[in-house]
Design a protein around this motif. Structure first.
Motif: not given
Length: 377
Positions: A223-228, A230-233, A287-292, A296-298
């Motif tokens: 969860g921390g990896t995906h949230l990081r 997303i913030i960077l994106s 387009k906005i977020f990484n595929k991986t 988490a973004a959704n």
């Protein structure tokens, strides 16, 4: 239960059943040939030796704290505006916490050493130790992990020791409100690291996002990896991502150049996609977020607005949550026995410390005698 001669007293006789573990560990009783617990005839000697060993273990652990801090037993520190002997202050604190919590004085001294390893000074150690103990008890995690979570997270987020209680309370509240644990939240926060410094809502917003992800099966370091990411994106969109956000009118920063809350940013993204087909939405999000990070973004996008605000509000108003969770963990027979053992260890240390000067004198005399024997030709 009745007897013919009540010695002039009236009333009911209540018999307490003492757990076998307590009789063995604390009262030093042992099993006889018939597997019956009986008193130990040498219990006084055994308890004296045990007290001496307990005191010696505590002294050794505090010596490790002293060595880690690089000070002498005469070193002085300033705590709450007063000059105090550093080791006396820390020893008293460890014994006090040992008598009041689920952790023994020796365990508390080990926690102090973890704080010393993090570079904390005496006053910071005194203020942070109770927080570390609360986190460990609330999350049912070891003191080493709890110490690392507090010191590493506060360092990464640029927080002061006066904010430690707030951070730990928010973690406890999040763990009790969402499908995650204190340990998993700690892993997530440490994984995000310094990236979280720019999050507008601080640790409350951070815990809210991690809690939402946990409710969707994305927990801990994952969860921390995906949230990081997303913030960077959001902070640094490139090429197609930047174009997509600009065309949608989504603003990440306010007029002062500070990052807006994630709830507002993602809420605006949701609003800008109103009326689009699922395929069109997926195309923009990809387009906005990484595929991986899409799952988490959704998950975060699906929980913007009131549900996000309600959770974050409850996390903000979490004062005392860690203490309450720790108290609940100990509100049972096993917990009470744990507290009792910690208090008895404190008593053993006090008794053992009374014996130690005499024992040290005997050891010194024996050492000199051995040296004398070794010096003989």
């Amino acid at each position: 239960y009745t007897i013919s001669n009540n010695m002039g007293y009236e009333g009911d006789l209540e018999i307490a059943i003492v757990p076998e573990s307590f009789r063995v560990d604390v009262l030093k009783e042992s099993l006889d040939a018939n597997k019956v617990l009986v008193e130990n005839a040498n219990v006084e000697t055994a308890m004296g030796a045990a007290s001496l060993k307990t005191a010696a273990d505590f002294e050794s652990s505090m010596s490790q704290v002293q060595a880690t801090m690089g000070i002498t037993k005469y070193s002085m520190s300033t705590v709450d505006g007063q000059s105090v002997n550093t080791m006396d202050k820390l020893s008293k604190l460890a014994k006090k916490m040992g008598s009041e919590t689920a952790f023994s004085a020796t365990e508390c001294s080990q926690a102090l050493n973890y704080l010393a390893l993090a570079g904390y000074n005496t006053e910071e150690m005194c203020k942070t130790l109770p927080t570390v103990l609360n986190l460990a008890a609330a999350g049912d995690i070891d003191l080493a992990s709890a110490s690392d979570m507090v010191t590493d997270a506060m360092s990464a987020l640029g927080m002061g020791v006066d904010q430690a209680d707030t951070m730990v309370d928010q973690m406890a509240k999040t763990a009790s409100s969402t499908n995650t644990s204190v340990a998993q939240l700690g892993e997530g926060i440490l994984t995000i690291g310094a990236t979280a410094k720019s999050v507008k809502g601080g640790t409350a917003e951070l815990n809210t996002a991690l809690g939402i992800l946990a409710n969707n099966g994305i927990k801990g370091a994952e969860g921390g990896t995906h949230l990081r990411n997303i913030i960077l994106s959001l902070q640094n969109p490139i090429d197609k991502a930047a174009d997509a956000m600009e065309s949608l009118g989504v603003q990440v920063y306010d007029s002062q150049g500070n990052m807006r809350s994630m709830n507002d940013i993602l809420g605006d993204l949701n609003t800008s996609m109103d009326g689009m087909t699922s395929a069109e939405k997926d195309n923009i999000i990809s387009k906005i977020f990484n595929k991986t990070d899409l799952a988490a973004a959704n998950a975060l996008l699906a929980n913007t607005g009131k549900s996000w605000d309600d959770l974050q509000s409850s996390i903000l108003n979490s004062g005392g949550a860690a203490q309450q969770m720790a108290d609940t963990q100990l509100d049972n027979l096993q917990g009470q026995l744990t507290i009792l053992k910690s208090a008895l260890e404190g008593l053993a240390i006090s008794f053992g410390q009374l014996l130690m000067p005499a024992v040290k004198n005997i050891i010194n005399w024996l050492q000199k005698f051995v040296d004398w024997l070794n010096s003989m030709d």
